[in-house]
Design a protein around this motif. Structure first.
Motif, mmCIF file in Angstrom:
data_model
loop_
_atom_site.group_PDB
_atom_site.id
_atom_site.type_symbol
_atom_site.label_atom_id
_atom_site.label_comp_id
_atom_site.label_asym_id
_atom_site.label_seq_id
_atom_site.Cartn_x
_atom_site.Cartn_y
_atom_site.Cartn_z
ATOM 1 N N ALA A 96 26.862 -24.304 -30.276
ATOM 2 C CA ALA A 96 26.140 -24.937 -29.216
ATOM 3 C C ALA A 96 27.122 -25.905 -28.733
ATOM 4 C CB ALA A 96 25.078 -25.746 -29.987
ATOM 5 N N ILE A 97 28.285 -26.549 -29.554
ATOM 6 C CA ILE A 97 29.221 -27.314 -28.862
ATOM 7 C C ILE A 97 30.164 -26.447 -27.922
ATOM 8 C CG2 ILE A 97 31.148 -28.824 -29.807
ATOM 9 C CD1 ILE A 97 28.360 -30.114 -30.209
ATOM 10 N N THR A 98 30.538 -25.415 -28.549
ATOM 11 C CA THR A 98 31.507 -24.272 -27.571
ATOM 12 C C THR A 98 30.886 -24.107 -26.427
ATOM 13 O OG1 THR A 98 32.315 -23.653 -29.901
ATOM 14 C CG2 THR A 98 32.912 -22.373 -27.714
ATOM 15 N N ILE A 99 29.487 -23.912 -26.336
ATOM 16 C CA ILE A 99 28.821 -23.560 -25.222
ATOM 17 C C ILE A 99 28.819 -24.720 -24.200
ATOM 18 C CG2 ILE A 99 26.528 -23.322 -24.140
ATOM 19 C CD1 ILE A 99 26.033 -21.425 -26.768
ATOM 20 N N LEU A 100 28.668 -25.841 -24.646
ATOM 21 C CA LEU A 100 28.858 -27.008 -23.873
ATOM 22 C C LEU A 100 30.355 -27.482 -23.171
ATOM 23 C CD1 LEU A 100 26.507 -29.307 -25.911
ATOM 24 C CD2 LEU A 100 26.009 -28.452 -23.593
ATOM 25 N N TYR A 101 31.161 -27.099 -24.190
ATOM 26 C CA TYR A 101 32.761 -27.329 -23.869
ATOM 27 C C TYR A 101 32.915 -26.250 -22.863
ATOM 28 C CZ TYR A 101 37.643 -27.034 -24.726
ATOM 29 O OH TYR A 101 39.068 -27.116 -24.577
ATOM 30 N N CYS A 102 32.754 -25.137 -22.928
ATOM 31 C CA CYS A 102 32.983 -24.088 -21.953
ATOM 32 C C CYS A 102 32.456 -24.318 -20.571
ATOM 33 C CB CYS A 102 32.737 -22.638 -22.584
ATOM 34 S SG CYS A 102 34.007 -22.039 -23.884
ATOM 35 N N ALA A 103 31.055 -24.520 -20.892
ATOM 36 C CA ALA A 103 30.147 -24.810 -19.660
ATOM 37 C C ALA A 103 30.699 -26.035 -18.722
ATOM 38 C CB ALA A 103 28.755 -24.869 -20.076
ATOM 39 N N ALA A 104 31.124 -26.933 -19.340
ATOM 40 C CA ALA A 104 31.679 -27.947 -18.803
ATOM 41 C C ALA A 104 32.978 -27.671 -18.001
ATOM 42 C CB ALA A 104 32.212 -29.207 -19.844
ATOM 43 N N PHE A 105 33.887 -26.781 -18.532
ATOM 44 C CA PHE A 105 34.915 -26.282 -17.811
ATOM 45 C C PHE A 105 34.576 -25.429 -16.666
ATOM 46 C CE2 PHE A 105 37.757 -27.502 -21.680
ATOM 47 C CZ PHE A 105 38.533 -28.013 -21.101
ATOM 48 N N ALA A 106 33.661 -24.742 -16.892
ATOM 49 C CA ALA A 106 33.084 -23.761 -15.895
ATOM 50 C C ALA A 106 32.503 -24.616 -14.481
ATOM 51 C CB ALA A 106 31.894 -22.804 -16.181
ATOM 52 N N VAL A 107 31.739 -25.620 -14.929
ATOM 53 C CA VAL A 107 31.498 -26.456 -13.630
ATOM 54 C C VAL A 107 32.325 -27.330 -13.289
ATOM 55 C CG1 VAL A 107 29.993 -28.746 -13.385
ATOM 56 C CG2 VAL A 107 29.009 -26.736 -14.829
ATOM 57 N N LEU A 108 33.269 -27.686 -13.859
ATOM 58 C CA LEU A 108 34.536 -28.679 -13.493
ATOM 59 C C LEU A 108 35.367 -27.928 -12.571
ATOM 60 C CD1 LEU A 108 35.396 -30.880 -16.666
ATOM 61 C CD2 LEU A 108 34.633 -31.621 -14.578
ATOM 62 N N PHE A 109 35.592 -26.602 -13.111
ATOM 63 C CA PHE A 109 36.739 -25.947 -11.972
ATOM 64 C C PHE A 109 35.928 -25.292 -11.038
ATOM 65 C CE2 PHE A 109 39.389 -26.037 -15.809
ATOM 66 C CZ PHE A 109 40.617 -26.020 -15.150
ATOM 67 N N HIS A 110 34.526 -24.940 -11.347
ATOM 68 C CA HIS A 110 33.908 -24.340 -9.961
ATOM 69 C C HIS A 110 33.811 -25.624 -8.989
ATOM 70 C CE1 HIS A 110 30.740 -22.484 -7.564
ATOM 71 N NE2 HIS A 110 30.018 -23.692 -7.587
ATOM 72 N N PHE A 111 33.444 -26.583 -9.486
ATOM 73 C CA PHE A 111 33.520 -27.578 -8.162
ATOM 74 C C PHE A 111 34.774 -28.272 -7.684
ATOM 75 C CE2 PHE A 111 28.943 -28.478 -10.082
ATOM 76 C CZ PHE A 111 28.348 -28.011 -8.948
ATOM 77 N N SER A 112 35.732 -27.955 -8.406
ATOM 78 C CA SER A 112 36.951 -28.496 -7.844
ATOM 79 C C SER A 112 37.547 -27.311 -7.022
ATOM 80 C CB SER A 112 38.195 -28.518 -9.256
ATOM 81 O OG SER A 112 38.627 -27.446 -9.747
ATOM 82 N N GLY A 113 37.172 -25.951 -7.175
ATOM 83 C CA GLY A 113 37.495 -24.781 -6.431
ATOM 84 C C GLY A 113 39.045 -24.521 -6.714
ATOM 85 N N SER A 114 39.725 -25.019 -7.726
ATOM 86 C CA SER A 114 40.902 -24.705 -7.783
ATOM 87 C C SER A 114 41.319 -23.237 -8.438
ATOM 88 C CB SER A 114 41.708 -25.765 -8.966
ATOM 89 O OG SER A 114 40.915 -25.624 -10.112
ATOM 90 N N ASN A 115 40.431 -22.884 -9.481
ATOM 91 C CA ASN A 115 40.968 -21.484 -10.089
ATOM 92 C C ASN A 115 39.707 -20.753 -10.374
ATOM 93 O OD1 ASN A 115 42.078 -19.272 -11.125
ATOM 94 N ND2 ASN A 115 43.584 -20.510 -12.559
ATOM 95 N N PRO A 116 39.101 -19.796 -9.488
ATOM 96 C CA PRO A 116 37.887 -19.075 -9.830
ATOM 97 C C PRO A 116 38.046 -18.249 -11.086
ATOM 98 C CG PRO A 116 38.702 -18.402 -7.542
ATOM 99 C CD PRO A 116 39.554 -19.486 -8.287
ATOM 100 N N LYS A 117 39.257 -17.760 -11.520
ATOM 101 C CA LYS A 117 39.436 -16.993 -12.799
ATOM 102 C C LYS A 117 38.876 -17.905 -14.112
ATOM 103 C CE LYS A 117 43.744 -15.785 -12.056
ATOM 104 N NZ LYS A 117 44.944 -15.040 -12.343
ATOM 105 N N VAL A 118 39.304 -19.079 -13.792
ATOM 106 C CA VAL A 118 38.955 -19.994 -15.047
ATOM 107 C C VAL A 118 37.528 -20.080 -15.124
ATOM 108 C CG1 VAL A 118 39.169 -22.236 -16.146
ATOM 109 C CG2 VAL A 118 40.999 -21.183 -14.805
ATOM 110 N N VAL A 119 36.707 -20.248 -14.058
ATOM 111 C CA VAL A 119 35.277 -20.233 -13.966
ATOM 112 C C VAL A 119 34.664 -18.892 -14.607
ATOM 113 C CG1 VAL A 119 33.046 -20.200 -12.535
ATOM 114 C CG2 VAL A 119 35.386 -21.810 -11.910
#
Length: 128
Positions: free
Chosen positions: A72-95
């Motif tokens: 559960a913690i890892t899912i939240l951690y990775c989901a946060a990175f997905a959202v942050l990188f998605h909205f920043s538009g910097s690197n779609p591979k990270v999303v």
């Protein structure tokens, strides 16, 4: 204390799938940490993964609960990175990599939460 071993054939398929996906998820997470996130945390997460696998391979109820909490913690951690990188538009591979992490840990949790898995982890056949 008895030291009876659990045979691979005695492990339910849901537990095998859950632990297998957990292993793949951690390998992918460590790759993502090294490649995309912060290399400084790689050793910490690697040590955490080793401890987690040692515990879950004890096939105890407390280990199942610990793995589900860590998932559960890892899912939240990775989901946060997905959202942050998605909205920043910097690197779609990270999303995409982060979403793959989320899916691997969700499916691992799904298999570990199944009734056959719960019964196996809480059965009295397991060594103490």
């Amino acid at each position: 204390m008895g030291s009876e071993k659990i045979k691979i054939k005695d492990i339910p398929i849901s537990v095998k799938n859950g632990v297998g996906l957990l292993f793949v998820g951690w390998i992918w997470l460590l790759f993502c940490i090294y490649s995309y996130y912060d290399k400084m945390f790689l050793i910490r997460f690697f040590i955490g993964a080793i401890i987690l696998f040692y515990c879950v391979l004890q096939f105890k109820k407390w280990a199942q609960m610990m793995v589900l909490f860590c998932n559960a913690i890892t899912i939240l951690y990775c989901a946060a990175f997905a959202v942050l990188f998605h909205f920043s538009g910097s690197n779609p591979k990270v999303v995409v990599a982060s979403v793959i992490n989320v899916l691997l840990f969700i499916f691992s949790s799904y298999f570990l939460l199944q009734k056959t898995s719960a019964e196996f982890f809480s059965s009295s056949k397991n060594p103490p």
